[in-house]
Design a protein around this motif. Structure first.
Motif, PDB file in Angstrom:
ATOM      1  N   GLU A   1      34.589  16.629 -59.300  1.00 57.21           N
ATOM      2  CA  GLU A   1      34.109  17.893 -59.853  1.00 57.21           C
ATOM      3  C   GLU A   1      32.657  17.789 -60.322  1.00 57.21           C
ATOM      4  OE1 GLU A   1      37.240  20.473 -61.969  1.00 57.21           O
ATOM      5  OE2 GLU A   1      38.083  18.441 -62.025  1.00 57.21           O
ATOM      6  N   ILE A   2      32.280  16.677 -60.906  1.00 57.72           N
ATOM      7  CA  ILE A   2      30.903  16.494 -61.374  1.00 57.72           C
ATOM      8  C   ILE A   2      29.959  16.320 -60.189  1.00 57.72           C
ATOM      9  CG2 ILE A   2      29.368  15.057 -62.775  1.00 57.72           C
ATOM     10  CD1 ILE A   2      31.358  16.906 -64.344  1.00 57.72           C
ATOM     11  N   LYS A   3      30.426  15.676 -59.121  1.00 60.06           N
ATOM     12  CA  LYS A   3      29.617  15.573 -57.898  1.00 60.06           C
ATOM     13  C   LYS A   3      29.342  16.960 -57.322  1.00 60.06           C
ATOM     14  CE  LYS A   3      31.155  10.982 -56.473  1.00 60.06           C
ATOM     15  NZ  LYS A   3      31.886  10.224 -55.442  1.00 60.06           N
ATOM     16  N   VAL A   4      30.359  17.818 -57.331  1.00 62.55           N
ATOM     17  CA  VAL A   4      30.191  19.191 -56.848  1.00 62.55           C
ATOM     18  C   VAL A   4      29.183  19.924 -57.726  1.00 62.55           C
ATOM     19  CG1 VAL A   4      31.364  21.417 -56.540  1.00 62.55           C
ATOM     20  CG2 VAL A   4      32.457  19.318 -55.746  1.00 62.55           C
ATOM     21  N   LEU A   5      29.295  19.764 -59.041  1.00 62.07           N
ATOM     22  CA  LEU A   5      28.348  20.379 -59.969  1.00 62.07           C
ATOM     23  C   LEU A   5      26.923  19.932 -59.653  1.00 62.07           C
ATOM     24  CD1 LEU A   5      27.583  21.954 -62.565  1.00 62.07           C
ATOM     25  CD2 LEU A   5      28.005  19.815 -63.809  1.00 62.07           C
ATOM     26  N   MET A   6      26.736  18.645 -59.447  1.00 60.62           N
ATOM     27  CA  MET A   6      25.393  18.126 -59.168  1.00 60.62           C
ATOM     28  C   MET A   6      24.836  18.704 -57.870  1.00 60.62           C
ATOM     29  SD  MET A   6      25.671  14.208 -60.736  1.00 60.62           S
ATOM     30  CE  MET A   6      26.184  13.536 -59.208  1.00 60.62           C
ATOM     31  N   ASN A   7      25.694  18.882 -56.875  1.00 57.43           N
ATOM     32  CA  ASN A   7      25.254  19.497 -55.624  1.00 57.43           C
ATOM     33  C   ASN A   7      24.849  20.951 -55.842  1.00 57.43           C
ATOM     34  OD1 ASN A   7      24.997  19.346 -52.604  1.00 57.43           O
ATOM     35  ND2 ASN A   7      26.440  21.034 -52.798  1.00 57.43           N
ATOM     36  N   HIS A   8      25.635  21.686 -56.631  1.00 57.37           N
ATOM     37  CA  HIS A   8      25.284  23.084 -56.944  1.00 57.37           C
ATOM     38  C   HIS A   8      23.933  23.151 -57.660  1.00 57.37           C
ATOM     39  CE1 HIS A   8      28.907  24.858 -55.475  1.00 57.37           C
ATOM     40  NE2 HIS A   8      29.688  24.485 -56.478  1.00 57.37           N
ATOM     41  N   ILE A   9      23.715  22.257 -58.612  1.00 57.77           N
ATOM     42  CA  ILE A   9      22.445  22.233 -59.340  1.00 57.77           C
ATOM     43  C   ILE A   9      21.295  21.950 -58.376  1.00 57.77           C
ATOM     44  CG2 ILE A   9      21.092  20.950 -61.049  1.00 57.77           C
ATOM     45  CD1 ILE A   9      23.725  20.646 -62.678  1.00 57.77           C
ATOM     46  N   TYR A  10      21.495  21.005 -57.484  1.00 59.23           N
ATOM     47  CA  TYR A  10      20.473  20.676 -56.483  1.00 59.23           C
ATOM     48  C   TYR A  10      20.139  21.907 -55.643  1.00 59.23           C
ATOM     49  CZ  TYR A  10      18.358  18.638 -52.317  1.00 59.23           C
ATOM     50  OH  TYR A  10      17.515  18.363 -51.264  1.00 59.23           O
ATOM     51  N   GLU A  11      21.167  22.604 -55.146  1.00 62.83           N
ATOM     52  CA  GLU A  11      20.941  23.796 -54.326  1.00 62.83           C
ATOM     53  C   GLU A  11      20.231  24.891 -55.116  1.00 62.83           C
ATOM     54  OE1 GLU A  11      24.780  24.816 -52.733  1.00 62.83           O
ATOM     55  OE2 GLU A  11      24.601  23.352 -51.113  1.00 62.83           O
ATOM     56  N   LEU A  12      20.579  25.050 -56.371  1.00 64.25           N
ATOM     57  CA  LEU A  12      19.910  26.040 -57.219  1.00 64.25           C
ATOM     58  C   LEU A  12      18.432  25.688 -57.376  1.00 64.25           C
ATOM     59  CD1 LEU A  12      20.412  28.515 -59.184  1.00 64.25           C
ATOM     60  CD2 LEU A  12      20.515  26.795 -60.974  1.00 64.25           C
ATOM     61  N   GLN A  13      18.158  24.437 -57.659  1.00 68.52           N
ATOM     62  CA  GLN A  13      16.773  24.005 -57.867  1.00 68.52           C
ATOM     63  C   GLN A  13      15.937  24.087 -56.594  1.00 68.52           C
ATOM     64  OE1 GLN A  13      17.676  20.182 -59.647  1.00 68.52           O
ATOM     65  NE2 GLN A  13      17.360  21.000 -61.709  1.00 68.52           N
ATOM     66  N   LYS A  14      16.566  23.948 -55.436  1.00 65.30           N
ATOM     67  CA  LYS A  14      15.851  24.036 -54.159  1.00 65.30           C
ATOM     68  C   LYS A  14      15.747  25.474 -53.652  1.00 65.30           C
ATOM     69  CE  LYS A  14      14.883  19.761 -53.698  1.00 65.30           C
ATOM     70  NZ  LYS A  14      13.505  19.332 -53.856  1.00 65.30           N
ATOM     71  N   GLY A  15      16.356  26.423 -54.369  1.00 67.92           N
ATOM     72  CA  GLY A  15      16.267  27.832 -53.972  1.00 67.92           C
ATOM     73  C   GLY A  15      17.279  28.255 -52.929  1.00 67.92           C
ATOM     74  N   VAL A  16      18.249  27.400 -52.624  1.00 65.35           N
ATOM     75  CA  VAL A  16      19.298  27.747 -51.666  1.00 65.35           C
ATOM     76  C   VAL A  16      20.201  28.828 -52.254  1.00 65.35           C
ATOM     77  CG1 VAL A  16      21.301  26.864 -50.375  1.00 65.35           C
ATOM     78  CG2 VAL A  16      19.227  25.476 -50.597  1.00 65.35           C
ATOM     79  N   ARG A  17      20.414  28.754 -53.568  1.00 63.53           N
ATOM     80  CA  ARG A  17      21.255  29.710 -54.299  1.00 63.53           C
ATOM     81  C   ARG A  17      20.460  30.280 -55.463  1.00 63.53           C
ATOM     82  NH1 ARG A  17      26.943  28.630 -53.865  1.00 63.53           N
ATOM     83  NH2 ARG A  17      27.353  26.860 -52.531  1.00 63.53           N
ATOM     84  N   GLN A  18      20.810  31.488 -55.848  1.00 63.34           N
ATOM     85  CA  GLN A  18      20.226  32.102 -57.041  1.00 63.34           C
ATOM     86  C   GLN A  18      21.197  32.013 -58.215  1.00 63.34           C
ATOM     87  OE1 GLN A  18      16.970  33.178 -56.880  1.00 63.34           O
ATOM     88  NE2 GLN A  18      17.223  32.242 -54.872  1.00 63.34           N
ATOM     89  N   MET A  19      22.488  31.918 -57.859  1.00 64.48           N
ATOM     90  CA  MET A  19      23.523  31.855 -58.877  1.00 64.48           C
ATOM     91  C   MET A  19      24.709  31.094 -58.309  1.00 64.48           C
ATOM     92  SD  MET A  19      25.409  34.881 -60.997  1.00 64.48           S
ATOM     93  CE  MET A  19      26.531  35.296 -59.692  1.00 64.48           C
ATOM     94  N   VAL A  20      25.438  30.420 -59.192  1.00 63.52           N
ATOM     95  CA  VAL A  20      26.584  29.607 -58.797  1.00 63.52           C
ATOM     96  C   VAL A  20      27.766  29.952 -59.694  1.00 63.52           C
ATOM     97  CG1 VAL A  20      27.480  27.236 -58.688  1.00 63.52           C
ATOM     98  CG2 VAL A  20      25.104  27.698 -58.040  1.00 63.52           C
ATOM     99  N   LEU A  21      28.952  29.971 -59.096  1.00 66.13           N
ATOM    100  CA  LEU A  21      30.195  30.001 -59.856  1.00 66.13           C
ATOM    101  C   LEU A  21      30.860  28.652 -59.618  1.00 66.13           C
ATOM    102  CD1 LEU A  21      32.616  31.016 -61.437  1.00 66.13           C
ATOM    103  CD2 LEU A  21      33.336  32.278 -59.395  1.00 66.13           C
TER     104      LEU A  21
END
Length: 125
Positions: free
Chosen positions: A9-29
């Motif tokens: 679960e924490i690995k998934v969180l870190m991936n979401h944060i990475y995508e957010l910081q790279k502009g792939v996502r604007q928001m994550v659930l």
């Protein structure tokens, strides 16, 4: 030599944060077990990422994070458990999260019709 494994679960969180910081996502659930809630909040706060927490049943936690303006809309739209959202609220949330818009349209039609329409309503030209 002792190694510490990082929970999935924490690995998934870190991936979401990475995508957010790279502009792939604007928001994550991000939905996780409540036992990871404190660790999740600590990581988001250390990165300066705004977030909104919402209980998801007795054992889980929904964590919305990303652009502040998106989270302000989430605070207005998601005021109850996700399975209680109207078809319109569900559609808006899915669109905000970047889900496939055609799939969101099909989901909206199915939820709005509640089984009272036939398949041709989605497949019509």
């Amino acid at each position: 030599m002792r190694t510490t494994s990082i929970p999935t679960e924490i690995k998934v969180l870190m991936n979401h944060i990475y995508e957010l910081q790279k502009g792939v996502r604007q928001m994550v659930l991000f939905t996780c077990n409540k036992k990871y809630g404190e660790q999740t909040v600590e990581r988001l706060e250390s990165q300066g990422i705004p977030y909104v927490l919402q209980p998801a049943g007795s054992k889980n936690l929904n964590v919305y994070f990303g652009k502040r303006e998106c989270l302000e809309a989430i605070r207005l739209i998601v005021t109850r458990p996700l399975n209680q959202l109207t078809p319109e609220e569900d559609f808006i949330l899915g669109a905000m999260l970047g889900y496939d818009i055609c799939a969101q349209c099909e989901r909206y039609c199915r939820r709005k019709c509640q089984g009272d329409c036939n398949e041709t309503c989605i497949n019509r030209n």
